[in-house]
Structures are given as C-alpha cells and as structure tokens.
Design an enzyme around this catalytic site. Structure first.
Site, short mmCIF file in Angstrom:
data_model
loop_
_atom_site.label_atom_id
_atom_site.label_comp_id
_atom_site.label_asym_id
_atom_site.label_seq_id
_atom_site.Cartn_x
_atom_site.Cartn_y
_atom_site.Cartn_z
N TYR A 83 0.86 -1.18 0.00
CA TYR A 83 0.00 0.00 0.00
C TYR A 83 0.90 1.23 0.00
CZ TYR A 83 -3.76 3.14 1.75
OH TYR A 83 -4.68 4.15 1.93
N ILE A 99 -9.12 0.47 -5.68
CA ILE A 99 -9.60 0.42 -4.30
C ILE A 99 -10.10 1.82 -4.00
CG2 ILE A 99 -8.98 0.03 -1.89
CD1 ILE A 99 -6.86 -1.98 -2.93
N LYS A 108 -1.65 -1.35 -3.95
CA LYS A 108 -2.59 -0.24 -4.06
C LYS A 108 -1.76 1.02 -4.09
CE LYS A 108 -6.03 2.46 -1.55
NZ LYS A 108 -6.72 2.71 -0.26
#
Length: 295
Positions: free
Chosen positions: A134, A205, A162
């Site tokens: 992330y 996302i 992400k």
C-alpha cells in the site's frame, strides 16, 4: 486470488459511544455487496486504522468477514511501524478468514529501500494470507519505488499494490516492472480509475464507492465492455463529490455522505471533527445531485 474490479475502501462505522457499530457495519457490507462491488477493503486510511486499537480492528474484521460470508474477497489492513507487530496482527487476521492483507509502508520512521524490502519479505514469509503493498506517500512520507516493487512482485505471497500517490506515471511504472508476474496493480486514487485500467491496472480500491457505488462499478463495467465513452462519463461524474471531500479531514465528509444516504456510520475518531451544519448542507446538496445517476 487476483485483486480486481472495484473494491470499496470501507469506512469503520462507530456508534454514539465511539465503539464499533456492528449493526451499521452489517448494513454497509450488505449494501455494498448488493451494489455489486468486487471486494471490501477494511482498516485502511478511510477506515481510520490509525485511530483503532488492535482489539477493535480484530472485532471489526470479524464482523465484516462473518457478514460477507465469502460473497466477495475481504482485504484487511494490518500495516504499522513494527515488523513484528504487523506479522502478529496479520496472523490473527488470517486466522479470522481475511482473503488478503493490505500492508501500508511504515509511516513515522523512514526506512531505506533495503529495509523496506526486508520488512515486506519478513511479513510475506510469515505464513499469512497473501499480501498487498500500500503506497500512499503523502501520508507516510515514503514512496515505494519501482525497484522495490520489481523485487517484491517476484514473491509468491505478495500479490499486488494499491497506489494512492495520485500519479498515473507511478501506476504505469509499477505495471511495467511487474509484467510477467502474478501481481496486480490497483489505483487508490479515485480520479484515476479509468486511466489506470487503460494502462493495465486490474481495478481500483475506491473510497468514493462507499457512496457513489453504482457510478464506480459502472466505470469498471463499461471499461470491461469496451465502452470507453460511457466509462469516461462515469469517471468524470465523480468529480463533484471529490470536490466536497475538501470540506473536512478524512473521513469526515465520507462518513457524513454515507449517513445522508441512510446508514448512520457515526462520527470520525478524534482528533478529526465532524462537519459543521453548513458543511453538512453542502454534502446533502451534492448527494441530492447524485440521486438519479447513482441508482
């Protein structure tokens, strides 16, 4: 598993006593699944992971996983500053039934690239659910480099990233260096969903899908169908909501908008303040604007 489609970066509903709200959580889970999201991403930035204890995180994850009951994949945030603590929480979330784990970079210390790679490899080797990296440098002060992604994408238990840098170039570079690997790149910037898909990302996302669920799902659906014109219209339509996000600190506006749509997810955790009456009126006006196109 392959992370793909529109995955909602879900808020964490709290009650008036500032505790996890089980009833509102179940309502939100079912609402999002009924609206055809492809997964739920919990305990991220918009999920206020930074303001919750590990005990609260486990309670919340257990509720979401049980209510979802395998209908869509659950991605659970377990990141932190201590490798050992991340591993401990990751193992507990794996035992609860998390499909994958999202591990944000450390956000107080500034590890070197080799330290960051070691951090992720230690977690990936710890017998947990698959790991997603992330990247959100504006919040953590650390940008995951292409070289880091290239090295980590080769690990069988690291399945994607992400990227919330807000830079399409970043996404394109991640896609390029991970070609040929079983590794997914997803946009964490809602303004870049379509651009990222066109560049080779497998999905997004998206925090806006808490409230603009049908719109975000339509971006992905139209892209899959090859209808780029309609996908672009849907992409551009989320801008009005993105503008009001500036009214408050994350996730105050998002929580107010969800509440306006009928699910009372409560206030954000302090020090983040709820919106003023005037700000709430702006949120209401914007959500009324979306009432027809977000069916």
């Amino acid at each position: 598993m392959k992370p793909e489609g529109i995955i909602t970066a879900m808020v964490t509903p709290l009650d008036k006593a500032n505790r996890i709200n089980s009833i509102a959580t179940k309502k939100l889970v079912n609402h999002l699944i009924e609206k055809k999201v492809d997964g739920l991403f919990i305990l991220g930035t918009n999920g206020e992971f930074h303001a919750l204890s590990d005990s609260e995180k486990l309670t919340f994850a257990e509720i979401v996983i049980a209510e979802t009951n395998g209908r869509v994949p659950i991605y659970v945030g377990t990141g932190g500053n201590s490798t050992n603590q991340v591993i401990s929480l990751s193992k507990q979330m794996t035992d609860l039934g998390a499909d994958a784990l999202s591990v944000i970079t450390p956000y107080f210390v500034s590890p070197t690239e080799s330290e960051l790679i070691s951090h992720y490899l230690n977690i990936a080797e710890a017998n947990t659910a698959p790991i997603m990296l992330y990247n959100i440098p504006k919040n953590t002060g650390i940008n995951i480099t292409c070289n880091t992604v290239k090295k980590l994408a080769a690990h069988q238990n690291i399945i994607g990233i992400k990227d919330s840098s807000g830079k399409i170039e970043n996404i394109k570079e991640y896609i390029d260096v991970s070609k040929g690997k079983d590794f997914s790149v997803l946009s964490g910037s809602d303004s870049l969903i379509l651009q990222a898909l066109q560049a080779g990302a497998t999905g997004a996302i998206a925090a806006t899908s808490n409230v603009l669920t049908a719109i975000d799902v339509a971006i992905y659906k139209y892209w899959l169908e090859g209808n780029l014109k309609k996908a672009q219209v849907m992409q551009e339509s989320i801008e009005a909501f993105r503008q009001i996000l500036k009214l408050g600190t994350i996730p105050s506006v998002l929580k107010a908008a969800i509440a306006y749509q009928g699910i009372d997810v409560g206030n954000p955790r302090l020090p983040v303040q709820p919106l003023s009456k005037e700000e709430l009126l702006q949120v209401a006006k914007t959500m009324d604007f979306y009432a027809e196109i977000n069916q």
